[in-house]
Write a protein that holds these residues in place. Structure first.
Motif, PDB file in Angstrom:
ATOM      1  N   LEU A  19      79.466  97.963 -55.260  1.00 26.74           N
ATOM      2  CA  LEU A  19      79.515  96.647 -55.895  1.00 26.74           C
ATOM      3  C   LEU A  19      78.237  96.381 -56.682  1.00 26.74           C
ATOM      4  N   ARG A  20      78.399  95.846 -57.889  1.00 30.02           N
ATOM      5  CA  ARG A  20      77.244  95.463 -58.694  1.00 30.02           C
ATOM      6  C   ARG A  20      77.547  94.174 -59.429  1.00 30.02           C
ATOM      7  N   GLY A  21      76.520  93.337 -59.571  1.00 30.83           N
ATOM      8  CA  GLY A  21      76.678  92.083 -60.280  1.00 30.83           C
ATOM      9  C   GLY A  21      75.562  91.876 -61.278  1.00 30.83           C
ATOM     10  N   ILE A  22      75.902  91.279 -62.409  1.00 30.96           N
ATOM     11  CA  ILE A  22      74.958  91.014 -63.494  1.00 30.96           C
ATOM     12  C   ILE A  22      75.093  89.544 -63.872  1.00 30.96           C
ATOM     13  N   GLN A  23      73.993  88.774 -63.793  1.00 27.16           N
ATOM     14  CA  GLN A  23      74.067  87.360 -64.152  1.00 27.16           C
ATOM     15  C   GLN A  23      74.077  87.151 -65.660  1.00 27.16           C
ATOM     16  N   PHE A  24      73.335  87.972 -66.382  1.00 23.04           N
ATOM     17  CA  PHE A  24      73.297  87.823 -67.841  1.00 23.04           C
ATOM     18  C   PHE A  24      74.563  88.428 -68.457  1.00 23.04           C
TER      19      PHE A  24
END
Length: 207
Positions: free
Chosen positions: A181-186
């Motif tokens: 799992l990976r998340g990017i706010q921008f």
């Protein structure tokens, strides 16, 4: 150039087209998926989104997409959350109340506190400081600028989940990672070469 295919989840929360265009620009293929049962056919899934957390999580649950995403997560599918998509991966959100997210990260979505000279929402270019190395960051330089548009930010309870941070009145967690799992706010699709390189790295990651 990669020829990998990613499923982009369509749950009615916008910015699908810009994500699709960015992936195709770096040589990937995109299938927009709105039917829960179709997600199992892909080994890379992108959960994008702009809008309200409560509306988004309700849509995922009411359509069965949340259950299918959980199955894909457990099976080892590489899942990337972008902006609201990253926030939905968290355990809870304080956006307009108290809401339960997908619970993939022990993390909370919190509002920015307005400060002098720092308007809310956070909108514009800011540096992304890497906490540790990851295939998503291959060939990239810590401190590079990315484009943000958000009024709420993520705080992870476990420092090991923090892939990168950004300073905007408070140092918040702008990239998160755990297992598949990976998340990017921008918005990588709006972050020029830096963001496009992240998407290319994601498509080229081993499953």
């Amino acid at each position: 150039m990669t020829s990998a295919t990613a499923a982009v989840v369509d749950y009615g929360m916008g910015n699908l087209r810009s994500v699709q265009n960015a992936i195709e620009h770096v040589g990937g293929r995109v299938v927009v998926v709105s039917e829960p049962e179709a997600l199992a056919a892909y080994d890379k899934i992108i959960l994008p989104g702009v809008g309200a957390f409560s509306e988004a999580i309700d849509c995922l649950r009411n359509t069965g997409l949340a259950d299918s995403l959980n199955e894909c997560r457990r099976s080892g599918t590489q899942i990337l959350g972008i902006c609201l998509g990253m926030q939905l991966m968290c355990a809870r959100s304080k956006e307009g109340g108290d809401w339960e997210g997908l619970g993939w990260f022990d993390a909370e979505v919190r509002p920015f506190v307005p400060a002098e000279g720092l308007p809310v929402p956070h909108m514009g270019w800011n540096g992304v400081d890497f906490g540790h190395q990851d295939p998503l960051l291959t060939g990239l330089v810590s401190g590079s600028d990315a484009y943000f548009v958000h009024g709420y930010h993520v705080h992870c309870s476990d420092p090991a989940d923090v892939l990168a941070t950004t300073e905007y009145g408070v140092r918040f967690h702008s990239m998160i990672q755990r297992d598949n799992l990976r998340g990017i706010q921008f918005h990588p699709e709006k972050s020029q070469e830096f963001g496009l390189a992240i998407l290319k790295n994601y498509l080229e990651m081993a499953c």
